[in-house]
Design an enzyme around this catalytic site. Structure first.
Site, PDB file in Angstrom:
ATOM      1  CG  ASP A 228      20.823  -8.041 -19.608  1.00 15.15           C
ATOM      2  OD1 ASP A 228      20.807  -9.202 -20.021  1.00 15.15           O
ATOM      3  OD2 ASP A 228      21.364  -7.089 -20.225  1.00 15.15           O
ATOM      4  CD  GLU A 289      23.476 -12.391 -18.515  1.00 16.49           C
ATOM      5  OE1 GLU A 289      23.594 -13.083 -19.530  1.00 16.49           O
ATOM      6  OE2 GLU A 289      23.449 -11.141 -18.570  1.00 16.49           O
TER       7      GLU A 289
HETATM    8  C1  GLC Z   1      22.472 -10.601 -21.570  1.00 15.12           C
HETATM    9  C2  GLC Z   1      21.279 -11.243 -22.247  1.00 15.12           C
HETATM   10  C3  GLC Z   1      21.561 -11.340 -23.703  1.00 15.12           C
HETATM   11  C4  GLC Z   1      21.764  -9.938 -24.241  1.00 15.12           C
HETATM   12  C5  GLC Z   1      22.865  -9.212 -23.465  1.00 15.12           C
HETATM   13  C6  GLC Z   1      22.878  -7.753 -23.767  1.00 15.12           C
HETATM   14  O1  GLC Z   1      23.603 -11.378 -21.681  1.00 15.12           O
HETATM   15  O2  GLC Z   1      20.993 -12.483 -21.670  1.00 15.12           O
HETATM   16  O3  GLC Z   1      20.536 -11.995 -24.411  1.00 15.12           O
HETATM   17  O4  GLC Z   1      22.105  -9.998 -25.596  1.00 15.12           O
HETATM   18  O5  GLC Z   1      22.676  -9.327 -22.086  1.00 15.12           O
HETATM   19  O6  GLC Z   1      21.782  -7.112 -23.199  1.00 15.12           O
END
Ligand code: GLC
Length: 559
Positions: A228, A289
């Site tokens: 993440d 991500e």
């Molecule tokens: C990432 C996740 C998102 C979350 C953020 C903070 O972007 O996909 O849903 O709110 O991280 O953890």
């Protein structure tokens, strides 16, 4: 420790392993399984509710593994199900080694992994490294004083001499990224909500603790992690103000450049360390991500010697957000040709943070031809692919309609410009019964999209021309057709303004041609091919092919 781990690995590979080692992967079909993988993202709150409380859970996922198997899924990535105050619906973790009771128990998780293994489906966990919950014991200790053993586990700084936060850094979720704590008379930094304090990744103890978390879950049999917010790990130690860009965002804040808070070079150091950890367990992967600006930044995420992420997400193709043939052609071609040899892109069109693809590409209309066109863009190139639950049946955003209905805090902070992410997180639509077959509760945590009466798995399974059956056919082709599985990607007819065409060609000279009509008019192109799959009724063999509006065609190239 190292020796122990090595022994454990050897044991896992012995015949006894299935009996004695719950961490073993039942059906290892090669450590490179991820190269062609179709990975399915499950937002557990919204997938299937087994106990009728209106919130999805791990048992619910297990009940639908046969569906995923039939769809052709290789792995599921489940977004966080760990104990959490649920401020950010699980992305604020208060215990990294347990299950939040609303999703089930550890034995439910173990059951899910073993049932998935029986079906050759791997389980990928979400690993949130950037921040914890403010209710995590680490943070509770860290905020208690400036001298406690965890004092340096988070990003703490004094306010400006005249008062106020240390600098102009902003939370991605709006307003200052600093929150004051009286017990330390200091501010802590949070890239996201104040309830999500950023960890200090320059502290080796933090690194060790998190790497052990990764080992904990791999010992339970998970096949890797989706990392993440991975580019947010580091911030400028000098705390320099971010330069402002033009304009204001949906929260009314001035837009900042984020050169001091995003994608700092040290991120790569951590990725290399973490890769060493996952490499202790064969066949495990790291997905990132990675919202990045261009292909060269994305290419760097694989590491100079392919020693960082196996699959950083390519968000440049799937989030073009308009059917611009020029942009799709260029970005897909970039991803196919500009990564270091041996790497594959991971394409993604939908996730739990962005409106559904039909909302972005079809003007909010459930245009089945566009859904199939997008499916072909996702699944016909040489790539690994991510599907977000419900994408395969053409689910669309629903709500929230009023501010008081909003669940996602960014929708509350940013209403009405930013309505939050509830709309793309509504319950999975399984059938036309109560709660769309998602739950038996009187009220589900988010409302079911009223289109569920016709848009649901059961109805689409019955209809041979449905979006779902098209996904199934495409996924099967990716596995069974040698060109679509292994062929190199070659753009053809690259000046055509209406039809995007590419080949998937294997070294024996055989090729499949993929033709995609990006317009709302019929388009004619000349190719001699035997039809393999089309999103419309196509003849068995073609020379002059007429593609209907948004038509997608795949054929075997004939001499
Ligand atoms: C990432 C996740 C998102 C979350 C953020 C903070 O972007 O996909 O849903 O709110 O991280 O953890």
């Amino acid at each position: 420790m190292r020796l122990l781990r090595y022994l454990r690995f050897l044991t896992c590979f012995s015949v006894l392993c299935a009996l004695v080692c719950p961490g073993a992967l039942a059906a290892e079909s090669g450590n490179d399984w991820w190269r062609h993988a179709v990975i399915y993202e499950i937002y557990p709150r919204s997938f299937a509710d087994s106990n009728g409380d209106g919130i999805g859970d791990l048992r619910g996922i297990a009940q639908h593994l046969d569906y995923l198997k039939e769809l052709g899924i290789d792995a599921i990535w489940i977004t966080p199900f760990y104990p959490s105050p649920q401020v950010d619906f699980g992305y604020d973790i208060s215990d990294y080694r347990a299950i939040d009771p609303q999703f089930g128990t550890m034995s439910d998780f173990e059951y899910l992994v073993s049932e998935a293994q029986k079906r050759d489906i791997r389980v990928i966990n979400d690993l949130v490294l950037n921040h914890t919950s403010d209710k995590h014991p680490w943070f509770i200790e860290s905020e208690s004083s400036r001298t406690n053993p965890k004092a340096n586990w988070y990003i703490w700084a004094d306010g400006k001499p005249g008062g106020g936060p240390p600098n102009n850094w902003q939370s991605i979720f709006g307003h200052s990224a600093w929150t004051y704590v009286a017990s330390r008379q200091q501010y802590y930094y949070h890239a996201f909500y104040p309830q999500q304090p950023d960890l200090n990744w320059r502290n080796p103890e933090v690194r060790r603790a998190m790497y052990d978390v990764a080992r904990f879950w791999m010992d339970k049999g998970v096949s890797g992690f989706r990392l993440d917010a991975i580019t947010s790990l580091f911030e400028d130690p000098a705390l320099r103000d971010e330069p402002y860009l033009k304009g204001r965002n949906a929260y009314g804040d001035r837009i900042i450049s984020r050169i001091y808070t995003d994608n700092l070079p040290e991120v790569h150091e951590v990725l290399r360390e973490l890769r060493k950890v996952t490499d202790e367990y064969p066949g495990r992967i790291l997905i990132g991500e990675t919202y990045l600006h261009n292909i060269s930044e994305l290419a760097r995420m694989y590491g100079p010697d392919n020693n960082e992420l196996q699959l950083p997400m390519d968000t440049q193709v799937g989030f073009i957000n308009k059917l611009s043939i020029a942009e799709f052609r260029q970005k897909i071609n970039d991803a196919e040709t500009k990564l270091h040899p041996g790497n594959v892109p991971l394409f993604v069109f939908e996730n739990h943070d962005n409106p559904r693809s039909l909302d972005r590409y079809a003007g909010g209309v459930r245009n089945i031809a566009i859904a199939k066109l997008l499916a072909t863009l996702l699944l016909a190139p040489r790539d690994a692919a991510l599907i977000y639950y419900g994408e395969e049946i053409g689910m669309m955003n629903y709500g929230p309609l009023r501010k008081e209905d909003v669940q996602d805090p960014i929708g509350k902070i940013g209403w009405p410009k930013e309505k939050g992410r509830d709309g793309e997180r509504t319950p999975m639509q399984w059938d036309d019964g109560q709660d769309a077959g998602f739950s038996t509760a009187a009220k589900t945590w988010l409302p079911v999209n009223p289109d569920y009466k016709t848009v649901n798995v059961a109805a689409e399974e019955r209809n041979p021309d449905s979006i779902l059956n098209y996904y199934k056919a495409l996924i099967r082709l990716r596995k069974e057709n040698a060109q679509l599985r292994d062929g190199e990607f070659v753009l053809v007819d690259a000046n055509n303004q209406n039809v995007l065409s590419f080949l998937r060609r294997t070294s024996d000279g055989k090729a499949a041609i993929v033709l995609l009509n990006f317009t709302d008019r019929e388009q004619g192109v000349t190719h001699h091919a035997k039809t393999i799959l089309a999103s419309f009724q196509a003849p068995a063999e073609v020379t002059e092919i007429k593609l209907p509006p948004y038509g997608a065609y795949i054929g075997e190239v004939m001499e």
